[in-house]
Design a protein around this motif. Sequence first.
Motif, mmCIF file in Angstrom:
data_model
loop_
_atom_site.group_PDB
_atom_site.id
_atom_site.type_symbol
_atom_site.label_atom_id
_atom_site.label_comp_id
_atom_site.label_asym_id
_atom_site.label_seq_id
_atom_site.Cartn_x
_atom_site.Cartn_y
_atom_site.Cartn_z
ATOM 1 N N ARG A 38 46.967 32.222 45.931
ATOM 2 C CA ARG A 38 46.829 33.183 47.007
ATOM 3 C C ARG A 38 47.880 34.291 46.928
ATOM 4 N N LYS A 39 49.016 33.988 46.299
ATOM 5 C CA LYS A 39 50.064 35.001 46.216
ATOM 6 C C LYS A 39 49.653 36.185 45.338
ATOM 7 N N TYR A 40 48.552 36.019 44.573
ATOM 8 C CA TYR A 40 48.080 37.107 43.723
ATOM 9 C C TYR A 40 47.065 38.005 44.425
ATOM 10 N N ASP A 41 46.768 37.739 45.697
ATOM 11 C CA ASP A 41 45.797 38.559 46.422
ATOM 12 C C ASP A 41 46.208 40.033 46.441
ATOM 13 N N ALA A 42 47.503 40.270 46.712
ATOM 14 C CA ALA A 42 47.970 41.657 46.791
ATOM 15 C C ALA A 42 47.862 42.348 45.437
ATOM 16 N N VAL A 54 36.284 34.215 45.640
ATOM 17 C CA VAL A 54 36.525 34.449 47.069
ATOM 18 C C VAL A 54 37.455 35.639 47.303
ATOM 19 N N SER A 55 37.996 36.211 46.219
ATOM 20 C CA SER A 55 38.863 37.383 46.353
ATOM 21 C C SER A 55 38.009 38.639 46.512
ATOM 22 N N MET A 62 41.065 28.950 32.079
ATOM 23 C CA MET A 62 39.763 28.806 32.739
ATOM 24 C C MET A 62 39.643 27.580 33.630
ATOM 25 N N PRO A 63 40.648 27.252 34.422
ATOM 26 C CA PRO A 63 40.453 26.131 35.363
ATOM 27 C C PRO A 63 39.407 26.495 36.414
ATOM 28 N N GLN A 64 38.712 25.490 36.912
ATOM 29 C CA GLN A 64 37.655 25.749 37.889
ATOM 30 C C GLN A 64 38.197 26.459 39.127
ATOM 31 N N VAL A 65 39.424 26.102 39.524
ATOM 32 C CA VAL A 65 39.985 26.705 40.732
ATOM 33 C C VAL A 65 40.232 28.196 40.555
ATOM 34 N N LEU A 66 40.479 28.648 39.317
ATOM 35 C CA LEU A 66 40.673 30.079 39.095
ATOM 36 C C LEU A 66 39.346 30.824 39.184
ATOM 37 N N ASP A 106 33.123 30.059 52.129
ATOM 38 C CA ASP A 106 34.016 29.545 53.173
ATOM 39 C C ASP A 106 34.624 28.210 52.765
ATOM 40 N N TRP A 107 33.799 27.329 52.227
ATOM 41 C CA TRP A 107 34.285 25.997 51.826
ATOM 42 C C TRP A 107 35.308 26.125 50.704
ATOM 43 N N VAL A 108 35.014 26.979 49.733
ATOM 44 C CA VAL A 108 35.910 27.158 48.592
ATOM 45 C C VAL A 108 37.202 27.838 49.025
ATOM 46 N N SER A 109 37.082 28.872 49.851
ATOM 47 C CA SER A 109 38.241 29.650 50.264
ATOM 48 C C SER A 109 39.298 28.780 50.942
ATOM 49 N N ALA A 110 38.862 27.798 51.708
ATOM 50 C CA ALA A 110 39.801 26.920 52.415
ATOM 51 C C ALA A 110 40.551 25.996 51.469
ATOM 52 N N ARG A 111 40.103 25.913 50.223
ATOM 53 C CA ARG A 111 40.704 24.968 49.267
ATOM 54 C C ARG A 111 41.451 25.654 48.116
#
Length: 233
Positions: free
Chosen positions: A122-126, A155-156, A145-149, A111-116
């Motif tokens: 997010r456009k790659y969710d589909a 969270v996907s 390999m960035p941490q955010v990826l 939850d904490w990560v998903s909000a950030r």
Amino acid sequence: MSEATRSLRNAKLGVVALVLLTLAGAYHFGIFAQVAEPKILAETLVARGAWGYLAFILAYTVLQPFGVPGTIFIVAAPLIWPWQTAFALSMIGTMCASVVGFSFARFVAKDWVSARIPARLRKYDASLERNAFQTVVVLRLILWMPQVLHSFFGVSKVGFWTHFWGSLVGYTPTLLLVSYLGSEMFDASGRIQPGAWPILAGLLIASLLIAALHRAYERRRSSGDLRSAERGV
């Protein structure tokens, strides 16, 4: 709150505490200073002899998902070892770090990560829902390999093994290139040499081309799905 829910929450808090303690210990013992740049990391690992292999993988696995750039490790590796060894260790470390980052986001702090997660990811969710493996490969090729990826994949809805194998495929070209041409691309201090720029430019162009092809494929597929739906109606 049920006992199972309470136990799960306590386990998550325990993992977070362990991560914080590990990072605090790394700072206290000067590990962050030792991995501050490739030259220092290389000197530290050389001093450890055969134990340098294990130290490299452990440091990479623990530190990269929580802030230390992975490029420091993969640039340092070919400064120390033959390119085959550098490639193997870089791949192991990169995959371990990716799994840790993915798992932390999915199972501990979702939850904490998903909000950030930034909107540009997010456009790659589909795309992940339609063609998860291909999307993971493309994103690893382009963004690496960035941490955010790591966190975004965590969270996907992408499956663990799809993420694992897709990341492995996506990492391979760049890690192989850096390991094989490391001595030509970087000097003993880990700084980029003039001859590296054409190589990096070629890698960038190849990544952009792959991204463009992927977008064209996705648009074509979306248009095909839309036409099929209209015919069905």
